[in-house]
Scaffold this active site. Structure first.
Site, short mmCIF file in Angstrom:
data_model
loop_
_atom_site.label_atom_id
_atom_site.label_comp_id
_atom_site.label_asym_id
_atom_site.label_seq_id
_atom_site.Cartn_x
_atom_site.Cartn_y
_atom_site.Cartn_z
N LYS A 234 -57.60 88.06 -6.69
CA LYS A 234 -59.01 88.59 -6.05
C LYS A 234 -59.16 89.90 -6.71
CE LYS A 234 -59.57 91.65 -2.86
NZ LYS A 234 -59.56 92.41 -1.54
N ARG B 235 -62.40 92.56 -10.96
CA ARG B 235 -62.49 93.74 -11.93
C ARG B 235 -63.17 92.79 -13.19
NH1 ARG B 235 -59.17 95.54 -8.37
NH2 ARG B 235 -58.70 97.88 -8.32
N SER C 129 -58.01 103.97 -3.37
CA SER C 129 -58.14 104.01 -4.84
C SER C 129 -58.94 103.16 -5.37
CB SER C 129 -56.54 103.14 -5.33
OG SER C 129 -56.75 101.93 -5.20
N GLN C 130 -59.93 102.28 -4.74
CA GLN C 130 -61.00 101.64 -5.05
C GLN C 130 -62.06 102.91 -5.41
OE1 GLN C 130 -62.09 98.88 -1.98
NE2 GLN C 130 -60.45 97.59 -2.57
N SER D 207 -52.16 103.10 -3.29
CA SER D 207 -52.14 102.17 -4.21
C SER D 207 -52.46 102.27 -5.64
CB SER D 207 -53.28 100.92 -3.74
OG SER D 207 -52.95 100.74 -2.25
N GLU E 56 -51.12 96.56 0.56
CA GLU E 56 -51.67 95.18 1.14
C GLU E 56 -50.56 94.43 1.78
OE1 GLU E 56 -51.76 94.65 -3.36
OE2 GLU E 56 -51.59 96.51 -1.91
N HIS F 276 -58.99 100.24 6.28
CA HIS F 276 -59.03 98.77 5.55
C HIS F 276 -59.87 97.98 6.32
CE1 HIS F 276 -55.89 98.80 2.32
NE2 HIS F 276 -56.28 100.03 2.54
N ARG G 166 -55.20 89.76 6.23
CA ARG G 166 -53.62 89.79 6.30
C ARG G 166 -53.38 89.76 7.65
NH1 ARG G 166 -52.84 89.19 0.93
NH2 ARG G 166 -54.01 90.92 -0.39
N LYS H 5 -61.52 85.24 3.00
CA LYS H 5 -61.83 86.51 2.31
C LYS H 5 -60.91 86.62 0.97
CE LYS H 5 -61.27 91.49 2.54
NZ LYS H 5 -62.39 92.01 2.19
#
Length: 432
Positions: free
Chosen positions: A28, A33, A174-175, A202, A317, A344, A389, A414
């Site tokens: 994903k 990206r 970090s996104q 991350s 994750e 999250h 998760r 997802k």
């Protein structure tokens, strides 16, 4: 035990050691990206074997709504052809619960020629967005979020973004950094992002972002710690094969340890920027036999699962499945460095604490993680909190706790819509 919802999943227990080959779809993180970079490129791209899941389909729709053409390849419908075009507004973007959509697309939308409205699922509205929104304002974009710092908000696309330098606190995700960097090549003066605050979570995901930008011909200077400079300039079309999603391998490989069996994941890369590659070391520490060969990664259980004390800051994750696996260990385990996963899809630390305790595991919730003491596992309802998760973690617990019912299993779509089918196929080789 409350009466079961007919939509719950009666997660299967293992009747014996698993012996399976599990072929996983694409990553994903890489798929989304590549999609963003392909949308900003000068010519068409081909993404081979991308992941098709809720998050990536939300990304493709968001980019289509901005004027990008994304279609199945005529000669192989498994691939996507992405043809860039002028970014347009007005548009309305549905983010669902996808962090990559709500954080990667706004910097792109700032380049559109009109307003772009963002919203998402109810739980998405409490996920932090302020750092990226404030950063966009600082580099010349128009943002209206009603001072909330979260969804919903409007990016007032003006056809270009001046760019420049910005300092942000990305300690929550970090996104925030990745989203800005992905669009930075298209800003008038490029973009320099400096992170201040506690260590970036991350961080391998930012390294992945830098690598993919370079794959598209972008110029990135990451020589200085916590600072990234993206030079203004063109991006080239991509022709890439998307690696398997290594984080999604976690529950299947965990099953090898729990059942004393063996699982092979074909196509495991020998070099990768995916944080999920940390599974090789984690499972080795926990007592598995781990072999990376030309044909893929094979993990075999040895009959012993060791407790561990581990900092998962860079591979957070993996926390839900590692926590579930720790419930089977020969002693206590500590998972540290993951305070950011409270923001999250759900507060994963509290969710894991509650569900593991319900299943009979001793858990002490820490500010930045969990202390887990194995106990006698008992079947119980396993709540998932709209978190994919958590479905995977619950499936690992159910291997030994026959009768476990997992609520809302569909939320796993997802990132891995075929999870339950793959799980059942794996267990079919365990004597079920």
């Amino acid at each position: 035990m409350p009466s079961a919802d007919p939509g719950d999943w009666a997660a299967p227990a293992a009747a014996g050691p698993v012996d399976a080959i599990v072929t996983l779809p694409g990553s994903k993180s890489l798929t989304n990206r590549y999609l963003v970079l392909a949308a900003l490129a000068d010519d068409a791209s081909r993404l081979r074997l991308p992941l098709r899941s809720r998050d990536t389909l939300l990304m493709t729709q968001a980019l289509r709504d901005l004027g990008i053409d994304i279609v199945d390849a005529a000669d192989d419908a498994r691939d996507w052809i992405v043809t860039p075009g002028p970014l347009r507004g007005p548009a309305q973007i549905g983010c669902g619960l996808a962090g990559t959509v709500m954080r990667f697309v706004p910097p792109v939308a700032a380049l559109a020629d009109g307003p772009v409205t963002f919203d998402g699922d109810a739980q998405a509205r409490i996920r932090p967005m302020r750092p990226v929104l404030d950063a966009l304002r600082a580099v010349g974009a128009s943002v209206d979020d009603g001072a909330r710092g979260s969804l919903p908000f409007v990016i007032g696309g003006q056809g270009h973004v001046p760019g420049g330098s910005v300092t942000i606190d990305a300690s929550a995700s970090s996104q925030f950094v990745s989203g800005l960097l992905l669009a930075g090549s298209r800003y008038d003066d490029g973009l320099t992002v400096t992170h201040v605050g506690t260590p970036l979570p991350s961080e391998p995901h930012v390294a992945m972002t830098v690598e993919t930008i370079r794959d598209a011909g972008g110029i990135v200077d990451d020589s200085e710690s916590d600072t990234w400079r993206v030079e203004p300039g063109p991006l080239s079309g991509l022709d890439v094969v998307v690696e398997p999603d290594l984080s999604n391998a976690a529950p299947f490989l965990a099953a090898a340890l729990v059942t004393g069996g063996s699982v092979r994941i074909p196509g495991w890369p020998h070099h990768t920027s995916q944080a999920g590659d940390a599974l090789r070391d984690i499972l080795d520490i926990m007592g598995a036999e781990v072999r990376l060969e030309r044909g893929g990664l094979t993990v075999s259980g040895t009959g012993t699962i060791n407790g561990l004390d581990i900092d998962l800051h860079d591979a957070s994750e993996l926390t839900p499945v590692v926590a579930a696996l720790a419930a089977f260990a020969d002693g206590p385990s500590i998972i540290r460095g993951v305070a950011h996963i409270r923001g999250h899809e759900t507060d994963r630390i509290t969710a894991l604490s509650q569900e593991l305790q319900r299943a009979g595991v001793g858990v002490h919730e820490r500010a930045d993680g969990l202390r887990i003491t194995p106990g006698r596992l008992t079947p119980s309802p396993w709540r998932t909190y709209a978190d994919h998760r958590m479905v995977m973690a619950g499936a690992v617990i159910a291997l030994s706790a026959a009768g476990t019912r997992i609520e809302d299993p569909g939320t796993v779509a997802k990132t891995l819509p075929t999870f339950i089918a793959l799980w059942d196929a794996m267990l079919a080789g365990s004597g079920r």
